[in-house]
Write a protein that holds these residues in place. Structure first.
Motif, PDB file in Angstrom:
ATOM      1  N   LEU A   1       0.853  -1.185   0.000  1.00 11.36           N
ATOM      2  CA  LEU A   1       0.000   0.000   0.000  1.00 11.36           C
ATOM      3  C   LEU A   1       0.890   1.237   0.000  1.00 11.36           C
ATOM      4  O   LEU A   1       1.986   1.218   0.561  1.00 11.36           O
ATOM      5  CB  LEU A   1      -0.877   0.028   1.255  1.00 11.36           C
ATOM      6  CG  LEU A   1      -1.912  -1.073   1.389  1.00 11.36           C
ATOM      7  CD1 LEU A   1      -2.516  -1.051   2.785  1.00 11.36           C
ATOM      8  CD2 LEU A   1      -3.000  -0.904   0.345  1.00 11.36           C
ATOM      9  N   SER A   2       0.397   2.308  -0.572  1.00  8.45           N
ATOM     10  CA  SER A   2       1.173   3.546  -0.549  1.00  8.45           C
ATOM     11  C   SER A   2       1.236   4.085   0.883  1.00  8.45           C
ATOM     12  O   SER A   2       0.370   3.785   1.721  1.00  8.45           O
ATOM     13  CB  SER A   2       0.546   4.597  -1.469  1.00  8.45           C
ATOM     14  OG  SER A   2      -0.663   5.076  -0.911  1.00  8.45           O
ATOM     15  N   HIS A   3       2.236   4.888   1.120  1.00  6.24           N
ATOM     16  CA  HIS A   3       2.403   5.499   2.434  1.00  6.24           C
ATOM     17  C   HIS A   3       1.188   6.366   2.769  1.00  6.24           C
ATOM     18  O   HIS A   3       0.704   6.369   3.905  1.00  6.24           O
ATOM     19  CB  HIS A   3       3.689   6.335   2.450  1.00  6.24           C
ATOM     20  CG  HIS A   3       4.006   6.925   3.767  1.00  6.24           C
ATOM     21  ND1 HIS A   3       4.389   6.162   4.851  1.00  6.24           N
ATOM     22  CD2 HIS A   3       3.985   8.203   4.185  1.00  6.24           C
ATOM     23  CE1 HIS A   3       4.592   6.957   5.891  1.00  6.24           C
ATOM     24  NE2 HIS A   3       4.360   8.194   5.510  1.00  6.24           N
ATOM     25  N   GLU A   4       0.660   7.071   1.768  1.00  7.24           N
ATOM     26  CA  GLU A   4      -0.497   7.954   1.984  1.00  7.24           C
ATOM     27  C   GLU A   4      -1.736   7.160   2.387  1.00  7.24           C
ATOM     28  O   GLU A   4      -2.459   7.568   3.309  1.00  7.24           O
ATOM     29  CB  GLU A   4      -0.789   8.772   0.713  1.00  7.24           C
ATOM     30  CG  GLU A   4       0.278   9.775   0.355  1.00  7.24           C
ATOM     31  CD  GLU A   4       1.502   9.175  -0.335  1.00  7.24           C
ATOM     32  OE1 GLU A   4       2.549   9.849  -0.331  1.00  7.24           O
ATOM     33  OE2 GLU A   4       1.432   8.040  -0.846  1.00  7.24           O
ATOM     34  N   ILE A   5      -1.967   6.045   1.722  1.00  5.11           N
ATOM     35  CA  ILE A   5      -3.127   5.205   2.073  1.00  5.11           C
ATOM     36  C   ILE A   5      -2.967   4.645   3.476  1.00  5.11           C
ATOM     37  O   ILE A   5      -3.909   4.652   4.274  1.00  5.11           O
ATOM     38  CB  ILE A   5      -3.320   4.063   1.048  1.00  5.11           C
ATOM     39  CG1 ILE A   5      -3.739   4.618  -0.309  1.00  5.11           C
ATOM     40  CG2 ILE A   5      -4.320   3.020   1.549  1.00  5.11           C
ATOM     41  CD1 ILE A   5      -5.136   5.207  -0.352  1.00  5.11           C
ATOM     42  N   SER A   6      -1.778   4.162   3.786  1.00  9.83           N
ATOM     43  CA  SER A   6      -1.525   3.601   5.123  1.00  9.83           C
ATOM     44  C   SER A   6      -1.779   4.636   6.209  1.00  9.83           C
ATOM     45  O   SER A   6      -2.446   4.352   7.211  1.00  9.83           O
ATOM     46  CB  SER A   6      -0.083   3.099   5.230  1.00  9.83           C
ATOM     47  OG  SER A   6       0.157   2.085   4.302  1.00  9.83           O
ATOM     48  N   GLU A   7      -1.250   5.833   6.015  1.00  7.38           N
ATOM     49  CA  GLU A   7      -1.430   6.896   7.016  1.00  7.38           C
ATOM     50  C   GLU A   7      -2.893   7.303   7.156  1.00  7.38           C
ATOM     51  O   GLU A   7      -3.375   7.521   8.258  1.00  7.38           O
ATOM     52  CB  GLU A   7      -0.582   8.109   6.656  1.00  7.38           C
ATOM     53  CG  GLU A   7       0.868   7.954   7.008  1.00  7.38           C
ATOM     54  CD  GLU A   7       1.636   9.253   6.825  1.00  7.38           C
ATOM     55  OE1 GLU A   7       1.191  10.134   6.059  1.00  7.38           O
ATOM     56  OE2 GLU A   7       2.688   9.376   7.464  1.00  7.38           O
ATOM     57  N   GLU A   8      -3.592   7.427   6.026  1.00  7.72           N
ATOM     58  CA  GLU A   8      -4.997   7.816   6.067  1.00  7.72           C
ATOM     59  C   GLU A   8      -5.838   6.758   6.777  1.00  7.72           C
ATOM     60  O   GLU A   8      -6.717   7.080   7.585  1.00  7.72           O
ATOM     61  CB  GLU A   8      -5.531   8.072   4.659  1.00  7.72           C
ATOM     62  CG  GLU A   8      -6.993   8.466   4.602  1.00  7.72           C
ATOM     63  CD  GLU A   8      -7.318   9.771   5.305  1.00  7.72           C
ATOM     64  OE1 GLU A   8      -8.505  10.013   5.574  1.00  7.72           O
ATOM     65  OE2 GLU A   8      -6.389  10.558   5.614  1.00  7.72           O
ATOM     66  N   PHE A   9      -5.579   5.492   6.500  1.00 10.46           N
ATOM     67  CA  PHE A   9      -6.305   4.411   7.161  1.00 10.46           C
ATOM     68  C   PHE A   9      -6.085   4.470   8.673  1.00 10.46           C
ATOM     69  O   PHE A   9      -7.034   4.405   9.447  1.00 10.46           O
ATOM     70  CB  PHE A   9      -5.856   3.057   6.603  1.00 10.46           C
ATOM     71  CG  PHE A   9      -6.662   1.908   7.132  1.00 10.46           C
ATOM     72  CD1 PHE A   9      -7.801   1.480   6.469  1.00 10.46           C
ATOM     73  CD2 PHE A   9      -6.290   1.248   8.295  1.00 10.46           C
ATOM     74  CE1 PHE A   9      -8.555   0.420   6.956  1.00 10.46           C
ATOM     75  CE2 PHE A   9      -7.033   0.193   8.781  1.00 10.46           C
ATOM     76  CZ  PHE A   9      -8.173  -0.220   8.119  1.00 10.46           C
ATOM     77  N   GLU A  10      -4.829   4.579   9.097  1.00  2.00           N
ATOM     78  CA  GLU A  10      -4.525   4.639  10.534  1.00  2.00           C
ATOM     79  C   GLU A  10      -5.152   5.866  11.186  1.00  2.00           C
ATOM     80  O   GLU A  10      -5.656   5.788  12.305  1.00  2.00           O
ATOM     81  CB  GLU A  10      -3.008   4.638  10.745  1.00  2.00           C
ATOM     82  CG  GLU A  10      -2.365   3.310  10.449  1.00  2.00           C
ATOM     83  CD  GLU A  10      -0.871   3.299  10.702  1.00  2.00           C
ATOM     84  OE1 GLU A  10      -0.360   2.231  11.044  1.00  2.00           O
ATOM     85  OE2 GLU A  10      -0.214   4.362  10.565  1.00  2.00           O
TER      86      GLU A  10
END
Length: 70
Positions: free
Chosen positions: A48-57
């Protein structure tokens, strides 16, 4: 039943989800209508992209762990 309904109904705190579900949950307003108890989510099969990971968290106030490989 949808994944979101099950996560809410059974107050699931740890789940293993595939990347398309994580991406949808990170981008769609729909999951915000549910009261989820997620603490840790594992995701594999593809990065997953870093942006998706951060947004999910951020959205679900949980830890997202990724695992993928050969």
């Amino acid at each position: 039943q949808s994944v979101l309904e099950i996560l809410q109904k059974y107050r699931i705190t740890a789940a293993s989800l595939v990347p398309p579900i994580v991406i949808a949950m990170a981008n769609s307003p729909l999951p915000l209508k549910y009261k989820l108890c997620l603490e840790t989510v594992g995701c594999g099969a593809a990065a997953l992209s870093h942006e998706i990971s951060e947004e999910f968290e951020r959205r679900f106030n949980c830890t997202l762990r990724q695992g993928y490989g050969y």
